[in-house]
Design a protein around this motif. Structure first.
Motif, mmCIF file in Angstrom:
data_model
loop_
_atom_site.group_PDB
_atom_site.id
_atom_site.type_symbol
_atom_site.label_atom_id
_atom_site.label_comp_id
_atom_site.label_asym_id
_atom_site.label_seq_id
_atom_site.Cartn_x
_atom_site.Cartn_y
_atom_site.Cartn_z
ATOM 1 N N PHE A 1 0.836 -1.197 0.000
ATOM 2 C CA PHE A 1 0.000 0.000 0.000
ATOM 3 C C PHE A 1 0.874 1.251 0.000
ATOM 4 O O PHE A 1 0.588 2.236 -0.691
ATOM 5 C CB PHE A 1 -0.907 -0.007 1.231
ATOM 6 N N LYS A 2 1.962 1.220 0.739
ATOM 7 C CA LYS A 2 2.839 2.388 0.871
ATOM 8 C C LYS A 2 3.378 2.830 -0.478
ATOM 9 O O LYS A 2 3.372 4.027 -0.802
ATOM 10 C CB LYS A 2 3.986 2.066 1.820
ATOM 11 N N ASP A 3 3.810 1.889 -1.302
ATOM 12 C CA ASP A 3 4.425 2.233 -2.581
ATOM 13 C C ASP A 3 3.415 2.318 -3.728
ATOM 14 O O ASP A 3 3.367 3.320 -4.455
ATOM 15 C CB ASP A 3 5.507 1.213 -2.940
ATOM 16 N N ASN A 4 2.613 1.287 -3.906
ATOM 17 C CA ASN A 4 1.756 1.207 -5.085
ATOM 18 C C ASN A 4 0.577 2.168 -5.053
ATOM 19 O O ASN A 4 0.036 2.505 -6.106
ATOM 20 C CB ASN A 4 1.260 -0.226 -5.293
ATOM 21 N N TRP A 5 0.189 2.609 -3.864
ATOM 22 C CA TRP A 5 -0.944 3.534 -3.775
ATOM 23 C C TRP A 5 -0.499 4.970 -3.497
ATOM 24 O O TRP A 5 -1.310 5.827 -3.193
ATOM 25 C CB TRP A 5 -1.952 3.055 -2.720
ATOM 26 N N ALA A 6 0.786 5.276 -3.687
ATOM 27 C CA ALA A 6 1.266 6.636 -3.454
ATOM 28 C C ALA A 6 0.569 7.643 -4.359
ATOM 29 O O ALA A 6 0.134 8.711 -3.918
ATOM 30 C CB ALA A 6 2.781 6.699 -3.654
ATOM 31 N N VAL A 7 0.423 7.307 -5.655
ATOM 32 C CA VAL A 7 -0.214 8.241 -6.579
ATOM 33 C C VAL A 7 -1.677 8.459 -6.224
ATOM 34 O O VAL A 7 -2.216 9.569 -6.399
ATOM 35 C CB VAL A 7 -0.072 7.746 -8.038
ATOM 36 N N ILE A 8 -2.333 7.440 -5.683
ATOM 37 C CA ILE A 8 -3.745 7.585 -5.309
ATOM 38 C C ILE A 8 -3.864 8.487 -4.083
ATOM 39 O O ILE A 8 -4.783 9.317 -3.994
ATOM 40 C CB ILE A 8 -4.376 6.206 -5.034
ATOM 41 N N ARG A 9 -2.945 8.359 -3.148
ATOM 42 C CA ARG A 9 -2.963 9.261 -1.987
ATOM 43 C C ARG A 9 -2.694 10.694 -2.421
ATOM 44 O O ARG A 9 -3.209 11.642 -1.815
ATOM 45 C CB ARG A 9 -1.947 8.787 -0.936
ATOM 46 N N GLN A 10 -1.894 10.871 -3.477
ATOM 47 C CA GLN A 10 -1.640 12.212 -4.001
ATOM 48 C C GLN A 10 -2.905 12.803 -4.625
ATOM 49 O O GLN A 10 -3.197 13.994 -4.472
ATOM 50 C CB GLN A 10 -0.497 12.152 -5.016
ATOM 51 N N ILE A 11 -3.653 11.975 -5.324
ATOM 52 C CA ILE A 11 -4.934 12.437 -5.891
ATOM 53 C C ILE A 11 -5.888 12.794 -4.758
ATOM 54 O O ILE A 11 -6.587 13.808 -4.807
ATOM 55 C CB ILE A 11 -5.537 11.365 -6.810
ATOM 56 N N ASP A 12 -5.919 11.966 -3.707
ATOM 57 C CA ASP A 12 -6.751 12.270 -2.546
ATOM 58 C C ASP A 12 -6.377 13.625 -1.951
ATOM 59 O O ASP A 12 -7.235 14.402 -1.530
ATOM 60 C CB ASP A 12 -6.595 11.177 -1.478
ATOM 61 N N SER A 13 -5.064 13.897 -1.920
ATOM 62 C CA SER A 13 -4.608 15.181 -1.395
ATOM 63 C C SER A 13 -5.124 16.319 -2.261
ATOM 64 O O SER A 13 -5.602 17.342 -1.761
ATOM 65 C CB SER A 13 -3.079 15.204 -1.338
ATOM 66 N N ALA A 14 -5.043 16.140 -3.581
ATOM 67 C CA ALA A 14 -5.552 17.164 -4.492
ATOM 68 C C ALA A 14 -7.048 17.368 -4.331
ATOM 69 O O ALA A 14 -7.571 18.460 -4.553
ATOM 70 C CB ALA A 14 -5.231 16.784 -5.931
ATOM 71 N N MET A 15 -7.739 16.277 -3.942
ATOM 72 C CA MET A 15 -9.189 16.342 -3.760
ATOM 73 C C MET A 15 -9.588 16.814 -2.366
ATOM 74 O O MET A 15 -10.762 16.993 -2.073
ATOM 75 C CB MET A 15 -9.799 14.960 -4.012
ATOM 76 N N GLY A 16 -8.618 16.998 -1.466
ATOM 77 C CA GLY A 16 -8.939 17.409 -0.117
ATOM 78 C C GLY A 16 -9.639 16.330 0.686
ATOM 79 O O GLY A 16 -10.423 16.607 1.603
#
Length: 324
Positions: free
Chosen positions: A303-318
């Motif tokens: 989860f730490k590595d493969n979902w990094a880009v998804i957490r970044q999108i979540d950040s952009a989405m607030g």
């Protein structure tokens, strides 16, 4: 407010951040306070107190609710038989109807092994104690899918800007390709805001959105193209019924794992079942090999590595990871 009905607010960050995540920090992510993460892998540790570990007689399995559950109960049956043999447990398929139902089931202790879709993974990890460890890939290790914005021939929508003043179908607020990524894209790159520039509607699942466009109920929709390719392969829709006007970068696919408080010995057997499943001639292979790249093996992920880009999108989405 329920676990998944959280306020999502798109920031004004660039689409490079929202969709590519190049060189930027991960979204602020934290587990619910009831979980611990001593090793820093960003997922909940198994309870050290053996009395808080669970060892159910029947393992409940659920596949992410992107398409007809009845179809996928048959598709997964051979794997579930293998899971039962490997773990020595009875295994039951749980046909969830929504991302919310799947999240709440694991959080309430009614779901033990599951595949959570790309966008739901961070919330499942943070709030339900989900521990993803594998996903489908090709035999060479290639994986992923793209978000596409689709329309139908003659809709009057030939480019993304044409969505202005029309309806746009999303799936659910927890979906990466069905809501979060396209919302960030529309806001940052095309200056289109939901409720102001177009009318957002929610179909609940990717197949509903795809069928809605194919049947001309929605002039546009944001979907996972892996789902659409499988629907075309099964003859549910014809390729000529839809037109793609936008295609994103590649995202990780559904992540499979178990609930954090499974007895460690049982959790190890669950992992063994995924790594030893024989795909050859299986219904699972027949269904998922139609993706591009083909999905024909389970590969290890974190989860730490493969979902990094998804957490970044979540950040952009607030997105907030607070668990209600």
């Amino acid at each position: 407010m329920s676990l998944i009905r959280r306020l999502l607010k798109v920031s004004s960050l660039s689409v490079a951040f929202a969709l590519a995540g190049l060189g930027l920090a991960n979204a602020e992510f934290k587990l619910d306070p009831r979980f611990t993460d001593a090793n820093g892998d960003m997922v909940a540790d198994a309870p050290t107190d053996a009395s808080k570990q669970i060892d159910p007689d029947t393992l409940i399995f659920a596949y992410t609710p992107v398409e007809d559950p009845a179809v996928y109960a048959k598709v997964w049956q051979e794997f579930l038989d293998h899971l039962a043999k490997t773990t020595g447990k009875k295994v039951q398929f749980f046909p969830v109807q929504s991302n919310a139902a799947q999240l709440e089931a694991m959080r309430a202790g009614r779901l033990h092994v599951a595949g959570f879709n790309t966008g739901s993974n961070p919330i499942a990890v943070a709030c339900a104690g989900f521990v993803p460890f594998t996903m489908m890939a090709s035999k060479t290790g290639a994986f992923g899918y793209e978000m596409e914005i689709i329309t139908y021939p003659g809709s009057g929508v030939t480019k993304v800007e044409d969505i202005k003043g029309k309806k746009m179908a999303f799936t659910s607020e927890t979906s990466n390709s069905g809501y979060k990524a396209p919302s960030a894209l529309l806001r940052t790159e095309f200056k289109l805001e939901a409720g102001k520039d177009f009318e957002p509607v929610f179909s609940g699942k990717h197949d509903n959105s795809i069928l809605g466009v194919a049947n001309k109920d929605y002039p546009a929709a944001a979907i996972a193209n892996s789902v659409m390719k499988r629907m075309v392969a099964r003859g549910v829709i014809k390729p000529e019924q839809v037109v793609t006007i936008y295609k994103s970068q590649t995202f990780p696919t559904t992540g499979y794992g178990y609930v954090y408080n499974l007895k460690p010995e049982l959790a190890a057997k669950v992992k063994e079942a995924f790594s030893t499943f024989n795909w050859e001639g299986s219904a699972l292979l027949k269904e998922f090999q139609t993706s591009e790249p083909p999905q024909e093996a389970f590969i290890p992920i974190t989860f730490k590595d493969n979902w990094a880009v998804i957490r970044q999108i979540d950040s952009a989405m607030g997105v907030s990871y607070e668990c209600k």
